[in-house]
Design a protein around this motif. Structure first.
Motif, PDB file in Angstrom:
ATOM      1  N   TRP A   1     -28.129  -7.457  10.549  1.00 36.97           N
ATOM      2  CA  TRP A   1     -27.127  -8.052   9.648  1.00 36.97           C
ATOM      3  C   TRP A   1     -25.990  -7.096   9.308  1.00 36.97           C
ATOM      4  O   TRP A   1     -24.941  -7.518   8.820  1.00 36.97           O
ATOM      5  CB  TRP A   1     -27.801  -8.573   8.378  1.00 36.97           C
ATOM      6  CG  TRP A   1     -28.248  -7.525   7.399  1.00 36.97           C
ATOM      7  CD1 TRP A   1     -29.364  -6.767   7.468  1.00 36.97           C
ATOM      8  CD2 TRP A   1     -27.570  -7.143   6.197  1.00 36.97           C
ATOM      9  NE1 TRP A   1     -29.439  -5.918   6.385  1.00 36.97           N
ATOM     10  CE2 TRP A   1     -28.356  -6.135   5.587  1.00 36.97           C
ATOM     11  CE3 TRP A   1     -26.386  -7.546   5.576  1.00 36.97           C
ATOM     12  CZ2 TRP A   1     -27.990  -5.523   4.389  1.00 36.97           C
ATOM     13  CZ3 TRP A   1     -26.021  -6.938   4.376  1.00 36.97           C
ATOM     14  CH2 TRP A   1     -26.813  -5.945   3.797  1.00 36.97           C
ATOM     15  N   HIS A   2     -26.178  -5.794   9.581  1.00 34.59           N
ATOM     16  CA  HIS A   2     -25.108  -4.824   9.352  1.00 34.59           C
ATOM     17  C   HIS A   2     -23.959  -4.994  10.344  1.00 34.59           C
ATOM     18  O   HIS A   2     -22.842  -4.526  10.087  1.00 34.59           O
ATOM     19  CB  HIS A   2     -25.652  -3.395   9.508  1.00 34.59           C
ATOM     20  CG  HIS A   2     -26.600  -2.982   8.445  1.00 34.59           C
ATOM     21  ND1 HIS A   2     -27.542  -1.985   8.636  1.00 34.59           N
ATOM     22  CD2 HIS A   2     -26.788  -3.402   7.169  1.00 34.59           C
ATOM     23  CE1 HIS A   2     -28.245  -1.816   7.536  1.00 34.59           C
ATOM     24  NE2 HIS A   2     -27.819  -2.671   6.635  1.00 34.59           N
TER      25      HIS A   2
ATOM     26  N   ASP B   1     -30.371 -14.927  10.802  1.00 32.09           N
ATOM     27  CA  ASP B   1     -30.830 -14.756   9.423  1.00 32.09           C
ATOM     28  C   ASP B   1     -29.698 -15.031   8.440  1.00 32.09           C
ATOM     29  O   ASP B   1     -28.524 -14.760   8.737  1.00 32.09           O
ATOM     30  CB  ASP B   1     -31.325 -13.325   9.192  1.00 32.09           C
ATOM     31  CG  ASP B   1     -32.710 -13.073   9.733  1.00 32.09           C
ATOM     32  OD1 ASP B   1     -33.331 -14.031  10.242  1.00 32.09           O
ATOM     33  OD2 ASP B   1     -33.179 -11.928   9.657  1.00 32.09           O
TER      34      ASP B   1
ATOM     35  N   GLU C   1     -24.203 -14.214   7.101  1.00 27.40           N
ATOM     36  CA  GLU C   1     -24.913 -14.724   8.272  1.00 27.40           C
ATOM     37  C   GLU C   1     -25.045 -13.610   9.291  1.00 27.40           C
ATOM     38  O   GLU C   1     -24.056 -13.067   9.788  1.00 27.40           O
ATOM     39  CB  GLU C   1     -24.193 -15.917   8.877  1.00 27.40           C
ATOM     40  CG  GLU C   1     -24.984 -16.560  10.012  1.00 27.40           C
ATOM     41  CD  GLU C   1     -24.414 -17.900  10.456  1.00 27.40           C
ATOM     42  OE1 GLU C   1     -24.923 -18.443  11.459  1.00 27.40           O
ATOM     43  OE2 GLU C   1     -23.472 -18.383   9.818  1.00 27.40           O
ATOM     44  N   SER C   2     -26.282 -13.272   9.613  1.00 26.59           N
ATOM     45  CA  SER C   2     -26.564 -12.208  10.570  1.00 26.59           C
ATOM     46  C   SER C   2     -26.412 -12.725  11.988  1.00 26.59           C
ATOM     47  O   SER C   2     -26.631 -13.916  12.252  1.00 26.59           O
ATOM     48  CB  SER C   2     -27.988 -11.697  10.347  1.00 26.59           C
ATOM     49  OG  SER C   2     -28.356 -10.761  11.334  1.00 26.59           O
TER      50      SER C   2
ATOM     51  N   ALA D   1     -35.473  -7.839   7.465  1.00 28.70           N
ATOM     52  CA  ALA D   1     -34.401  -8.009   8.451  1.00 28.70           C
ATOM     53  C   ALA D   1     -34.707  -7.210   9.719  1.00 28.70           C
ATOM     54  O   ALA D   1     -35.431  -6.205   9.688  1.00 28.70           O
ATOM     55  CB  ALA D   1     -33.062  -7.580   7.874  1.00 28.70           C
TER      56      ALA D   1
ATOM     57  N   ARG E   1     -33.372 -11.543   2.533  1.00 31.90           N
ATOM     58  CA  ARG E   1     -33.452 -12.500   3.638  1.00 31.90           C
ATOM     59  C   ARG E   1     -33.921 -13.844   3.098  1.00 31.90           C
ATOM     60  O   ARG E   1     -34.987 -13.947   2.509  1.00 31.90           O
ATOM     61  CB  ARG E   1     -34.411 -11.996   4.720  1.00 31.90           C
ATOM     62  CG  ARG E   1     -34.539 -12.931   5.915  1.00 31.90           C
ATOM     63  CD  ARG E   1     -35.567 -12.388   6.903  1.00 31.90           C
ATOM     64  NE  ARG E   1     -35.657 -13.236   8.079  1.00 31.90           N
ATOM     65  CZ  ARG E   1     -36.470 -14.289   8.207  1.00 31.90           C
ATOM     66  NH1 ARG E   1     -37.267 -14.617   7.192  1.00 31.90           N
ATOM     67  NH2 ARG E   1     -36.499 -15.001   9.308  1.00 31.90           N
TER      68      ARG E   1
ATOM     69  N   ASN F   1     -21.983  -7.293  11.455  1.00 31.35           N
ATOM     70  CA  ASN F   1     -20.718  -8.005  11.231  1.00 31.35           C
ATOM     71  C   ASN F   1     -19.825  -7.297  10.224  1.00 31.35           C
ATOM     72  O   ASN F   1     -18.734  -7.780   9.903  1.00 31.35           O
ATOM     73  CB  ASN F   1     -20.975  -9.458  10.790  1.00 31.35           C
ATOM     74  CG  ASN F   1     -21.646  -9.547   9.438  1.00 31.35           C
ATOM     75  OD1 ASN F   1     -21.821  -8.552   8.752  1.00 31.35           O
ATOM     76  ND2 ASN F   1     -22.026 -10.763   9.055  1.00 31.35           N
TER      77      ASN F   1
ATOM     78  N   ILE G   1     -28.608 -13.728   4.794  1.00 31.82           N
ATOM     79  CA  ILE G   1     -28.851 -12.668   3.823  1.00 31.82           C
ATOM     80  C   ILE G   1     -28.116 -13.017   2.538  1.00 31.82           C
ATOM     81  O   ILE G   1     -26.888 -13.061   2.498  1.00 31.82           O
ATOM     82  CB  ILE G   1     -28.381 -11.301   4.351  1.00 31.82           C
ATOM     83  CG1 ILE G   1     -29.005 -11.005   5.728  1.00 31.82           C
ATOM     84  CG2 ILE G   1     -28.693 -10.211   3.346  1.00 31.82           C
ATOM     85  CD1 ILE G   1     -30.508 -10.890   5.721  1.00 31.82           C
TER      86      ILE G   1
END
Length: 419
Positions: A117-118, A69, A64-65, A273, A132, A120, A71
């Motif tokens: 999304w990177h 989003d 979860e972004s 993304a 996505r 986290n 992914i």
């Protein structure tokens, strides 16, 4: 021992699931920008869900972004690309046989956090690719299920030079001559967050690799860059995107991985993304570098990001004219002008500022290069430029030792000189 469910309950179960889906859709529509709830028939929901089941492949992990989003980490060999009827006997290529001369290859982009999304810290497992996830409300924003993930047909260079082009697409671009034999192109593209006036307009900055007839139905196009598209993504964030078509945008091709076609090989980049960070007016500037080139031995069109990080490829089988080579390359911006309320849109291109404002204010493309018949990447010196209505969006090209061939472009759209 398994549980047996009487088939007489199937209609009740289906009705319950559809009701739950509608309830979820209504909740999502309140929390997402650009999405308005409307009643949807159960038959249409069923068709949408079948389509989503085809493109949303089973994942081994879902991330979860921070921007909402989802992914999905999908095994490389399970991706939707390989469902294409032209790719039944396709052997997946792990890497290109040759990079253009002077380029180095990095297998993954691990050291930088440049997509939302990177942030986290979670990555997809080895052997999988990040995709996505498309959801019901994404499809409902489109004109129809057929139009979901597709561009509208565009006019030729000659016709679209008319500021009153009937399909509403407007450009500020640099381009090569239409008789060259080209095997790829590269550029570094400044990233901004242009304002979009209405949901079915967009603003993008990209590279086009083209071959075929602009006035016919056989235009082949490969495209990549960044775009802001509320209709496609449900928000106003700039996102990395790809596109392809082999029939002038009529029936083939799509954005990103929303249909079978583009084969992704990279496990760290999610096409579609959001990009982060982005440029700010008279402050820090951020850009992305994209290279697209034709593998000289196998024939697939590869895409790399940044300093040679391989993303994936468009298989040669998808194309007719691009199965051989390209005849034109374009770099620049595009917007859709729907003329809402009878006026030119205020949707911005690039930074929303004209080319004359310069660095830190206007958006730019720099280090324009093409790949020639010898698989050599070289700077472009002779380019043409086009802006359909310079009172709305314009472009100015130049050359420097540091930036090679470059240009500033963009504009605010509607203003006293662009009514």
């Amino acid at each position: 021992m398994g549980t047996v469910v009487c088939s007489c309950y199937a209609p009740l179960l289906l009705g319950f699931l559809l009701a739950l889906l509608l309830q979820t859709l209504e909740v999502e529509s309140r929390t997402l920008n650009y999405t308005s709830y409307r009643k949807v028939s159960s038959l249409r929901l069923q068709r949408i869900q079948r389509h989503l089941d085809n493109i949303n492949k089973p994942s081994v992990l879902t991330i979860e972004s921070p921007d909402g989003d989802l992914i999905d980490c999908v095994h490389k060999r399970k991706q939707a690309a390989l469902d294409h009827p032209l790719l039944k006997n396709h052997k997946m290529q792990k890497a290109p046989t040759n990079m253009p001369r002077g380029m180095k290859v990095k297998r993954e982009e691990k050291e930088k956090e440049w997509q939302m999304w990177h942030k986290n810290g979670t990555r997809c497992p080895r052997g999988t690719i990040p995709i996505r996830r498309s959801r019901v409300h994404d499809v409902l924003r489109a004109k129809s299920l057929f139009h979901f993930g597709k561009k509208q047909p565009r006019f030729s260079l000659t016709r679209r030079s008319d500021s009153d082009a009937g399909n509403g697409h407007e450009h500020a671009i640099a381009y090569t001559g239409s008789t060259e034999e080209v095997y790829g192109a590269k550029a570094t593209i400044n990233v901004w967050e242009p304002s979009i006036q209405v949901v079915n307009e967009f603003s993008l900055s990209q590279i086009w690799i083209l071959s075929g007839s602009f006035d016919g139905s056989d235009l082949n196009s490969i495209e990549a860059g960044w775009q802001v598209s509320p209709e496609l993504y449900g928000d106003s964030r700039p996102r990395l995107f790809t596109y392809w078509t082999s029939d002038s945008y009529e029936a083939t091709g799509c954005y990103n991985l929303l249909c079978a076609g583009f084969v992704q090989t990279n496990g760290g980049i999610a096409i579609g993304a959001a990009i982060s960070p982005i440029s700010s007016y008279d402050a820090n500037q951020y850009d992305i570098t994209i290279l697209i080139w034709k593998d000289p031995k196998v024939g697939n069109w590869w895409m790399s990001f940044g300093d040679g990080t391989l993303v994936g490829y468009w298989p040669e089988e998808l194309f007719t004219h691009l199965g051989r080579h390209a005849t034109m390359v374009e770099w620049g911006g595009e917007v859709v002008n729907t003329r809402a309320n009878g006026q030119h849109t205020s949707t911005q291109m690039g930074s929303g500022h004209f080319a004359g404002d310069g660095f830190g204010k206007a958006s730019y493309f720099r280090n324009l290069e093409i790949v020639d018949t010898d698989n050599t990447l070289s700077s472009v010196h002779n380019i043409l430029t086009l802006a359909q209505n310079t009172n709305c969006y314009d472009i100015h090209s130049s050359y420097s030792n540091q930036w090679g061939t470059y240009f500033y472009y963009g504009g605010p759209g509607n203003n006293p000189h662009c009514p």
